[in-house]
Every structure is written in structure tokens, then in C-alpha cells.
Design a protein around this motif. Structure first.
Motif, PDB file in Angstrom:
ATOM      1  N   GLY A  10      -4.439  12.946   1.400  1.00  0.00           N
ATOM      2  CA  GLY A  10      -3.479  13.606   0.539  1.00  0.00           C
ATOM      3  C   GLY A  10      -4.037  13.999  -0.811  1.00  0.00           C
ATOM      4  O   GLY A  10      -3.412  14.753  -1.552  1.00  0.00           O
ATOM      5  N   ARG A  11      -5.223  13.510  -1.126  1.00  0.00           N
ATOM      6  CA  ARG A  11      -5.797  13.849  -2.421  1.00  0.00           C
ATOM      7  C   ARG A  11      -6.424  15.240  -2.358  1.00  0.00           C
ATOM      8  O   ARG A  11      -7.521  15.407  -1.821  1.00  0.00           O
ATOM      9  N   VAL A  12      -5.721  16.214  -2.863  1.00  0.00           N
ATOM     10  CA  VAL A  12      -6.201  17.595  -2.773  1.00  0.00           C
ATOM     11  C   VAL A  12      -6.350  18.230  -4.144  1.00  0.00           C
ATOM     12  O   VAL A  12      -5.827  17.734  -5.134  1.00  0.00           O
ATOM     13  N   GLY A  13      -7.079  19.303  -4.196  1.00  0.00           N
ATOM     14  CA  GLY A  13      -7.140  20.114  -5.404  1.00  0.00           C
ATOM     15  C   GLY A  13      -8.099  19.625  -6.468  1.00  0.00           C
ATOM     16  O   GLY A  13      -8.210  20.216  -7.525  1.00  0.00           O
ATOM     17  N   ASP A  14      -8.846  18.543  -6.186  1.00  0.00           N
ATOM     18  CA  ASP A  14      -9.764  18.097  -7.225  1.00  0.00           C
ATOM     19  C   ASP A  14     -11.219  18.128  -6.763  1.00  0.00           C
ATOM     20  O   ASP A  14     -12.102  17.701  -7.479  1.00  0.00           O
ATOM     21  N   ASN A  15     -11.456  18.662  -5.565  1.00  0.00           N
ATOM     22  CA  ASN A  15     -12.826  18.808  -5.069  1.00  0.00           C
ATOM     23  C   ASN A  15     -13.677  17.541  -5.181  1.00  0.00           C
ATOM     24  O   ASN A  15     -14.815  17.592  -5.627  1.00  0.00           O
ATOM     25  N   HIS A  16     -13.103  16.417  -4.811  1.00  0.00           N
ATOM     26  CA  HIS A  16     -13.930  15.215  -4.831  1.00  0.00           C
ATOM     27  C   HIS A  16     -14.764  15.144  -3.550  1.00  0.00           C
ATOM     28  O   HIS A  16     -14.547  15.908  -2.612  1.00  0.00           O
ATOM     29  N   HIS A  17     -15.725  14.222  -3.533  1.00  0.00           N
ATOM     30  CA  HIS A  17     -16.610  14.108  -2.374  1.00  0.00           C
ATOM     31  C   HIS A  17     -16.415  12.768  -1.689  1.00  0.00           C
ATOM     32  O   HIS A  17     -15.551  11.992  -2.074  1.00  0.00           O
ATOM     33  N   HIS A  18     -17.251  12.499  -0.662  1.00  0.00           N
ATOM     34  CA  HIS A  18     -17.065  11.273   0.114  1.00  0.00           C
ATOM     35  C   HIS A  18     -18.358  10.531   0.366  1.00  0.00           C
ATOM     36  O   HIS A  18     -19.419  11.126   0.461  1.00  0.00           O
ATOM     37  N   LEU A  19     -18.192   9.236   0.481  1.00  0.00           N
ATOM     38  CA  LEU A  19     -19.301   8.323   0.683  1.00  0.00           C
ATOM     39  C   LEU A  19     -18.933   7.511   1.922  1.00  0.00           C
ATOM     40  O   LEU A  19     -17.884   6.887   1.971  1.00  0.00           O
ATOM     41  N   ILE A  20     -19.782   7.599   2.949  1.00  0.00           N
ATOM     42  CA  ILE A  20     -19.441   6.997   4.239  1.00  0.00           C
ATOM     43  C   ILE A  20     -20.496   5.995   4.685  1.00  0.00           C
ATOM     44  O   ILE A  20     -21.696   6.255   4.585  1.00  0.00           O
ATOM     45  N   CYS A  21     -20.036   4.846   5.178  1.00  0.00           N
ATOM     46  CA  CYS A  21     -20.968   3.821   5.674  1.00  0.00           C
ATOM     47  C   CYS A  21     -21.422   4.192   7.078  1.00  0.00           C
ATOM     48  O   CYS A  21     -20.604   4.401   7.961  1.00  0.00           O
ATOM     49  N   ARG A  22     -22.731   4.241   7.284  1.00  0.00           N
ATOM     50  CA  ARG A  22     -23.274   4.588   8.605  1.00  0.00           C
ATOM     51  C   ARG A  22     -22.935   3.515   9.626  1.00  0.00           C
ATOM     52  O   ARG A  22     -22.844   3.790  10.821  1.00  0.00           O
ATOM     53  N   ALA A  23     -22.774   2.277   9.162  1.00  0.00           N
ATOM     54  CA  ALA A  23     -22.560   1.167  10.089  1.00  0.00           C
ATOM     55  C   ALA A  23     -21.102   1.066  10.538  1.00  0.00           C
ATOM     56  O   ALA A  23     -20.820   0.985  11.728  1.00  0.00           O
ATOM     57  N   CYS A  24     -20.159   1.079   9.593  1.00  0.00           N
ATOM     58  CA  CYS A  24     -18.766   0.814   9.963  1.00  0.00           C
ATOM     59  C   CYS A  24     -17.835   1.995   9.733  1.00  0.00           C
ATOM     60  O   CYS A  24     -16.662   1.951  10.078  1.00  0.00           O
ATOM     61  N   GLY A  25     -18.339   3.083   9.140  1.00  0.00           N
ATOM     62  CA  GLY A  25     -17.510   4.262   8.945  1.00  0.00           C
ATOM     63  C   GLY A  25     -16.614   4.215   7.725  1.00  0.00           C
ATOM     64  O   GLY A  25     -15.880   5.167   7.460  1.00  0.00           O
ATOM     65  N   LYS A  26     -16.648   3.118   6.987  1.00  0.00           N
ATOM     66  CA  LYS A  26     -15.806   3.033   5.794  1.00  0.00           C
ATOM     67  C   LYS A  26     -16.039   4.245   4.892  1.00  0.00           C
ATOM     68  O   LYS A  26     -17.186   4.615   4.610  1.00  0.00           O
ATOM     69  N   THR A  27     -14.940   4.864   4.466  1.00  0.00           N
ATOM     70  CA  THR A  27     -15.026   6.115   3.720  1.00  0.00           C
ATOM     71  C   THR A  27     -14.359   5.960   2.363  1.00  0.00           C
ATOM     72  O   THR A  27     -13.192   5.589   2.294  1.00  0.00           O
TER      73      THR A  27
END
Ligand SMILES: [Mn+2]
Ligand SMILES: [Mn+2]
Ligand SMILES: [Zn+2]
Ligand SMILES: [Zn+2]
Lengths: 140, 140
Positions: free
Chosen positions: B80-97
Motif C-alpha cells: 500500500g505504500r505508493v507514490g514515494d518511489n522507495h526500494h526493496h531489500l530482500i533476503c536471499r535465504a528467507c525472502g524477508k522483504t
DNA sequence: GTCAAGTTTTGGACTCAGTCCAATTTATTG
DNA sequence: CAATAAATTGGACTGAGTCCAAAACTTGAC
């Protein structure tokens, strides 16, 4: 002896017709899907199974011979340009994919504002836009 | 009148139980898959069809109410967080985002070294790494 | 060069995420 | 409340990729 044969040998990978053909196909197909590579291989050696395509591409990626990119809404693409952490620019309309040099070079090329305690090993960047050809079509 | 109802009305979207429930589910699930959201919805209103989930999520993304991210090797995630062009950091092991603020803010936040004549509208950045929890497990 | 052992390749079944479609139900407007 | 347009449903279907066991190879030792 062929270059590709040498390449496989030095990586301790048994040399098979399929693997040589995949290596060759990748040279013709800068950013090809597994299916496109399979077609290219078939045009050269007659046939190859889906499973061998995936086995080969997958193990080559693991060994660092190939790089896999997985853009949203498209099957994975494979390319031979490895080790330089370049990025990609993809046309939303036609899927055309081109290389974009990374200004920094080494991975991860960007620093996250807050890393939440993660150890970051890669900053994957995909630029999305419209290619020159599609710009002409859509503005018409 | 509920906030969500108002939100739909102001966007000219007919108000249905399913759409309200999806909106609510998104609030509980910061980066959920379609399936996770469907489960959350079912726990509140009993049932919803797969197609309605995809219809709803898809149209909300089109209308700018939601954002869809499609990380390699995972089904699409919605937030739901839209309009602020943030990015993402994802764990390769467990997928935590987790969210990563964009230093620049406006899209596209990065300039490509060579744009090949494309008109770029977004620079999508995904940081890949290992989360604190998985760091502990793997070093053990 | 031949043989044994371990890999690779094959085709076919299968999974997962998502889409297509026609019939039914529902929201909105007057 | 009725008419109309839109949303929802379930079930069939697709595309990309994986799983599996049998057959065919590559390699290394003799
Ligand atoms: Mn490339
Ligand atoms: Mn986010
Ligand atoms: Zn294009
Ligand atoms: Zn983790």
C-alpha cells in the motif's frame, strides 16, 4: 581445440554437444530466454530437451559462466557478459533489453539508505522505459 | 462511513465486500503475495475467488492505490505504500522483504549511463542480501 | 582401445502463478 | 424498486520451470 571446450575443461565441466551448443547460442543471443536459446541450439545440433536447457543454463549461472536476469513479467534472460555488474534498460512496450554500464562497477554498486542489519551483496537495477522504435509507434 | 469506502468512491470504484477486504488485508500484510492476501481476506469475509483477487489487485495497481513488485524467483508482492518511489531489500535465504528509502525520491531516481534513446520512467532497485536472522543460522 | 563408474540427457508427468471465459450475482442510478 | 452495467465465481487453460526414472553419454583407469 575449440575455445568453448577449453572453457568447460578449465571449469571441470564435462564437455557435451549440448553444452557447447548452449555456449554458442548465448554468443548469438545477447539476452535470450531459455526457449530462445533452445531454438538456437536446435537450429545447430537438431534437438535438445527442455530439461537439458535448464540444467545447462542453471549450472553455468552457478559456475559464473553466465548471468541470469529475471525482469518482471518476462521469463528469465541469460547472457554471457558476466563479472562487470552492468545493469539493464527494458522497453515496457516491446521488451527490448539493452545493457547499461554501471558507473560504480563493483557489486553492490549502490548503498542502501538503511540496511536493516542485512548484509547486502548486490544492488540490482532495472531501468524501465520506452525504446526509440516504440516511441514512434505510440506517439503516432 | 469507512475510510476505505471513501477511498474507493473518490476513485470511482464500485464498493464491494471483496474490495474492502483486500484493502484491509493489504494493511495487515506489508508485502504480501496474491495468495497471502487471499488467505487474509478469507479469514475475514469467508471466501473470495482467485480471479477476484487478481482483478482487484490488478485494478488497484492500475489506479495507483497499490504497488506491485516482482522479485526474481517469487510471486508478485503487493503493498500500500505508493507514490514515494522507495526500494526493496530482500533476503536471499528467507525472502524477508523490507523497505529502503530512496535518497532521491522522485522517479526515475537514477540516471542511466547511456540511455540508448529510451525514455526512462523508472529505475527499479532491488538490494539482495542476507537478513540478520539468516546470518545467524548460516554462520552457525 | 576397452571398461566401469559416475554424469548427463531425455521425455513425460507435474507444479505454481497467473489468465481466459461464460454464467451468476451484485452495486449503482434513476 | 427495476434496469443496466459491472463485479464475482469456478473451472478450464497456459507458460515457465521442476521432478523423476530410464537410457545414453563422458571420463579416468587399465
Ligand atoms: Mn546484459
Ligand atoms: Mn515496499
Ligand atoms: Zn520497445
Ligand atoms: Zn532471511
Amino acid at each position: 581445440m575449440f575455445e568453448s571446450t577449453k572453457l568447460l575443461r578449465t571449469h571441470g565441466i564435462p564437455v557435451t554437444a549440448q553444452r557447447l551448443a548452449v555456449l554458442r547460442a548465448i554468443r548469438e543471443q545477447p539476452h535470450g530466454t531459455a526457449e530462445a536459446i533452445a531454438e538456437e541450439v536446435r537450429s545447430k545440433i537438431g534437438s535438445i530437451s527442455k530439461q537439458s536447457i535448464y540444467n545447462t543454463l542453471g549450472s553455468f549461472v552457478e559456475k559464473g559462466l553466465l548471468r541470469r536476469i529475471q525482469p518482471a513479467g518476462s521469463p528469465a534472460l541469460y547472457e554471457g557478459r558476466v563479472g562487470d555488474n552492468h545493469h539493464h534498460l527494458i522497453c515496457r512496450a516491446c521488451g527490448k533489453t539493452v545493457d547499461v554500464d554501471c558507473a560504480v562497477g563493483k557489486k553492490p554498486c549502490l548503498t542502501a539508505a538503511n540496511d536493516a542489519g542485512f548484509v547486502i551483496d548486490e544492488a540490482e537495477v532495472i531501468y524501465w522505459g520506452t525504446c526509440p522504435a516504440c516511441l514512434v509507434t505510440t506517439t503516432k
